[in-house]
Design a protein around this motif. Structure first.
Motif, mmCIF file in Angstrom:
data_model
loop_
_atom_site.group_PDB
_atom_site.id
_atom_site.type_symbol
_atom_site.label_atom_id
_atom_site.label_comp_id
_atom_site.label_asym_id
_atom_site.label_seq_id
_atom_site.Cartn_x
_atom_site.Cartn_y
_atom_site.Cartn_z
ATOM 1 N N ARG A 231 19.553 22.175 -6.810
ATOM 2 C CA ARG A 231 19.102 20.825 -7.146
ATOM 3 C C ARG A 231 18.428 20.852 -8.511
ATOM 4 N N ASP A 232 18.390 19.736 -9.174
ATOM 5 C CA ASP A 232 17.724 19.608 -10.463
ATOM 6 C C ASP A 232 16.320 19.060 -10.200
ATOM 7 N N ALA A 233 15.326 19.935 -10.208
ATOM 8 C CA ALA A 233 13.958 19.545 -9.865
ATOM 9 C C ALA A 233 13.420 18.464 -10.793
ATOM 10 N N VAL A 234 13.727 18.531 -12.066
ATOM 11 C CA VAL A 234 13.219 17.540 -13.017
ATOM 12 C C VAL A 234 13.789 16.160 -12.699
ATOM 13 N N GLN A 235 15.098 16.075 -12.468
ATOM 14 C CA GLN A 235 15.693 14.780 -12.123
ATOM 15 C C GLN A 235 15.162 14.272 -10.777
ATOM 16 N N ASP A 236 14.902 15.196 -9.841
ATOM 17 C CA ASP A 236 14.303 14.800 -8.564
ATOM 18 C C ASP A 236 12.912 14.204 -8.781
ATOM 19 N N MET A 237 12.127 14.807 -9.685
ATOM 20 C CA MET A 237 10.791 14.270 -9.974
ATOM 21 C C MET A 237 10.883 12.891 -10.600
ATOM 22 N N PHE A 238 11.818 12.703 -11.524
ATOM 23 C CA PHE A 238 11.988 11.387 -12.139
ATOM 24 C C PHE A 238 12.343 10.342 -11.070
ATOM 25 N N ALA A 239 13.246 10.697 -10.167
ATOM 26 C CA ALA A 239 13.641 9.766 -9.105
ATOM 27 C C ALA A 239 12.469 9.475 -8.169
ATOM 28 N N PHE A 240 11.719 10.510 -7.826
ATOM 29 C CA PHE A 240 10.570 10.340 -6.948
ATOM 30 C C PHE A 240 9.511 9.454 -7.611
ATOM 31 N N MET A 241 9.294 9.635 -8.914
ATOM 32 C CA MET A 241 8.316 8.808 -9.630
ATOM 33 C C MET A 241 8.756 7.347 -9.641
ATOM 34 N N ARG A 242 10.046 7.087 -9.794
ATOM 35 C CA ARG A 242 10.527 5.698 -9.740
ATOM 36 C C ARG A 242 10.195 5.067 -8.393
ATOM 37 N N ILE A 243 10.410 5.810 -7.327
ATOM 38 C CA ILE A 243 10.101 5.312 -5.979
ATOM 39 C C ILE A 243 8.600 5.078 -5.845
ATOM 40 N N ALA A 244 7.787 6.029 -6.296
ATOM 41 C CA ALA A 244 6.331 5.911 -6.178
ATOM 42 C C ALA A 244 5.814 4.716 -6.981
ATOM 43 N N GLN A 245 6.331 4.507 -8.191
ATOM 44 C CA GLN A 245 5.888 3.365 -8.992
ATOM 45 C C GLN A 245 6.310 2.047 -8.353
ATOM 46 N N GLN A 246 7.522 2.003 -7.825
ATOM 47 C CA GLN A 246 7.982 0.785 -7.162
ATOM 48 C C GLN A 246 7.086 0.458 -5.971
ATOM 49 N N ARG A 247 6.784 1.469 -5.162
ATOM 50 C CA ARG A 247 5.921 1.261 -3.995
ATOM 51 C C ARG A 247 4.509 0.860 -4.423
ATOM 52 N N PHE A 248 4.011 1.471 -5.477
ATOM 53 C CA PHE A 248 2.705 1.125 -6.031
ATOM 54 C C PHE A 248 2.675 -0.366 -6.381
ATOM 55 N N GLY A 249 3.720 -0.833 -7.066
ATOM 56 C CA GLY A 249 3.800 -2.243 -7.448
ATOM 57 C C GLY A 249 3.843 -3.170 -6.249
ATOM 58 N N GLU A 250 4.573 -2.783 -5.203
ATOM 59 C CA GLU A 250 4.636 -3.604 -3.994
ATOM 60 C C GLU A 250 3.265 -3.712 -3.334
ATOM 61 N N ILE A 251 2.565 -2.610 -3.243
ATOM 62 C CA ILE A 251 1.245 -2.601 -2.581
ATOM 63 C C ILE A 251 0.209 -3.363 -3.406
ATOM 64 N N HIS A 252 0.269 -3.235 -4.731
ATOM 65 C CA HIS A 252 -0.755 -3.828 -5.587
ATOM 66 C C HIS A 252 -0.313 -5.131 -6.239
ATOM 67 N N ASP A 253 0.773 -5.712 -5.765
ATOM 68 C CA ASP A 253 1.256 -7.002 -6.257
ATOM 69 C C ASP A 253 1.394 -7.045 -7.780
ATOM 70 N N CYS A 254 2.087 -6.073 -8.331
ATOM 71 C CA CYS A 254 2.341 -6.047 -9.753
ATOM 72 C C CYS A 254 3.713 -5.427 -10.001
ATOM 73 N N THR A 255 4.203 -5.596 -11.213
ATOM 74 C CA THR A 255 5.522 -5.053 -11.558
ATOM 75 C C THR A 255 5.343 -3.856 -12.489
ATOM 76 N N PRO A 256 5.683 -2.662 -12.025
ATOM 77 C CA PRO A 256 5.563 -1.474 -12.880
ATOM 78 C C PRO A 256 6.519 -1.579 -14.074
ATOM 79 N N ARG A 257 6.020 -1.170 -15.239
ATOM 80 C CA ARG A 257 6.849 -1.101 -16.434
ATOM 81 C C ARG A 257 6.262 -0.049 -17.361
ATOM 82 N N ALA A 258 6.998 0.302 -18.385
ATOM 83 C CA ALA A 258 6.559 1.341 -19.326
ATOM 84 C C ALA A 258 5.228 0.972 -19.952
ATOM 85 N N ALA A 259 4.408 1.987 -20.218
ATOM 86 C CA ALA A 259 3.086 1.758 -20.835
ATOM 87 C C ALA A 259 3.209 1.454 -22.298
#
Length: 127
Positions: free
Chosen positions: A99-127
Motif C-alpha cells: 500500500r502507499d502509506a502517503v496516499q492513504d494518509m492523504f485520503a484519511f485526512m480528507r475523511i477527517a476534515q470532512q467529518r470535522f466540518g460536519e460536526i462543527h458546521d463548517c466547510t473545510p477548505r485550504a488554509a
C-alpha cells in the motif's frame, strides 16, 4: 470528534495485546486555536525526515513515514473551516506491504476534515 470539544481534542484507537499492554494504532488530534503554532512545531520536530507536502485541497501540511517509531505514519494539516484555522494531525501504525502509506494518509485526512466540518458546521477548505 465531539462538538463540545471547542478548543481541541484527541481520539485514540488501541488494542490490548496482553492484560497490561495496550498498543496505540491510531491517534487523531485537532486544535482550533494555535494551528499555525502546532504546524510549526511539527515541521521543526520532523525536519530531518523526508516529508511529502499535502495536496493543496487539504491545506498547509505534510505527511511522513518514519520507520523507527511505533506509529510510523504521521500527517498534519492546517486548514480553514468557517472563520477558524484548525489543525488536524493523524498518526497510525504501519500499513500493509504494497500500500502507499502517503496516499492513504492523504485520503484519511480528507475523511477527517470532512467529518470535522460536519460536526462543527463548517466547510473545510485550504488554509
Amino acid at each position: 470528534m465531539d462538538k463540545d470539544s471547542s478548543y481541541g481534542g484527541v481520539c485514540v484507537a488501541m488494542i490490548q495485546r496482553q492484560p497490561d499492554v495496550r498498543i496505540r494504532h491510531l491517534d487523531v488530534v485537532w486544535e482550533f486555536d494555535g494551528g499555525e503554532r502546532i504546524l510549526t512545531m511539527h515541521e521543526q520536530a520532523y525536519s530531518d525526515n523526508d516529508s511529502h507536502q499535502s495536496p493543496a485541497d487539504l491545506g498547509r501540511g505534510f505527511a511522513i513515514t518514519d520507520h523507527v517509531s511505533p506509529r510510523t505514519n504521521h500527517m498534519i494539516a492546517l486548514f480553514r473551516c468557517g472563520e477558524n484555522r484548525p489543525s488536524l494531525s493523524i498518526d497510525f501504525a504501519p500499513v500493509v506491504r504494497g500500500r502507499d502509506a502517503v496516499q492513504d494518509m492523504f485520503a484519511f485526512m480528507r475523511i477527517a476534515q470532512q467529518r470535522f466540518g460536519e460536526i462543527h458546521d463548517c466547510t473545510p477548505r485550504a488554509a
